[in-house]
Design an enzyme around this catalytic site. Sequence first.
Site, short mmCIF file in Angstrom:
data_model
loop_
_atom_site.label_atom_id
_atom_site.label_comp_id
_atom_site.label_asym_id
_atom_site.label_seq_id
_atom_site.Cartn_x
_atom_site.Cartn_y
_atom_site.Cartn_z
N GLU A 61 0.83 -1.21 0.00
CA GLU A 61 0.00 0.00 0.00
C GLU A 61 0.86 1.26 0.00
O GLU A 61 0.47 2.28 -0.59
CB GLU A 61 -0.95 -0.03 1.20
N GLU A 66 -4.44 -9.67 3.47
CA GLU A 66 -5.32 -9.48 4.62
C GLU A 66 -6.49 -10.45 4.67
O GLU A 66 -6.89 -10.92 5.74
CB GLU A 66 -5.83 -8.03 4.66
#
Length: 265
Positions: A119, A139
């Site tokens: 990210e 995730e």
Amino acid sequence: MAAVEIEIRESIAIVTLNRPERLNAMDPEMAVRLIDAYEQIRSSDDVRVAVMTGAGDRAFCAGGDLDATIPLMTGARAPATEWERRWLEVRGSGGPFKTDVGKPLISAVNGHAIAGGMELVMNSDIRIAVPEAKFGIPEVKVGLFPGGGSSVRLPNQIPYARALELLLTGDTITAAQALEYGFLNYVVPASGLMEKALEIATRIAANGPLAVRAVRDSVRACRGLPEAEALAIEAEFSARVHRTEDAVEGPRAFLEKRSPVFKGR
């Protein structure tokens, strides 16, 4: 040594994530220091471009340091340091993953960029990686949501189907695959990583700083908008740049066959 180091070389800021013993995983101190580094870069008229990399040769950033952050996120313990208190204040808005540095940001990915590490790369503008680097947003494998911008940015940065495959499976990809998908600009050997990043940064820094920032801001502001709305926003950026002293200096220097002297005004 601080968890984030910043070095200014003329008009280029070099930001180093500096927890190699933890694969540069993001703990509260690193997150807050990185936001502070971004603010320093954003507010400095002397800095025109930033390069971000990781310490060591194993990881750019392995994501969040869950040992340090989960107890704070769940309320299992209260914050004990100023870093932890500040981190709790900024994490709701996305922390460094969603903070805009305000200048062109080049990621020099020296190793794996996983979860929050990927990210951070998504939040940059130009990306260079070593062949050994891997990328992934895992995730969902542990029932979590990748809340650092992945579901918004990744489908805009690589083909939709590729993005959804990564987001929904949580699988990792190699640097070669990331280059094929268009997520990276270059894959280079580790010995040439910073050289390539600084070479690009130097070329950007030589351009009119107000024009560079406006182009970058226009691209970010217009992405995903209807064309008519986007063109109207672009016109505003264009008009502001063309009223500056730099916009007079650049064409004049070109006609006089000399290098322009941009002053950022």
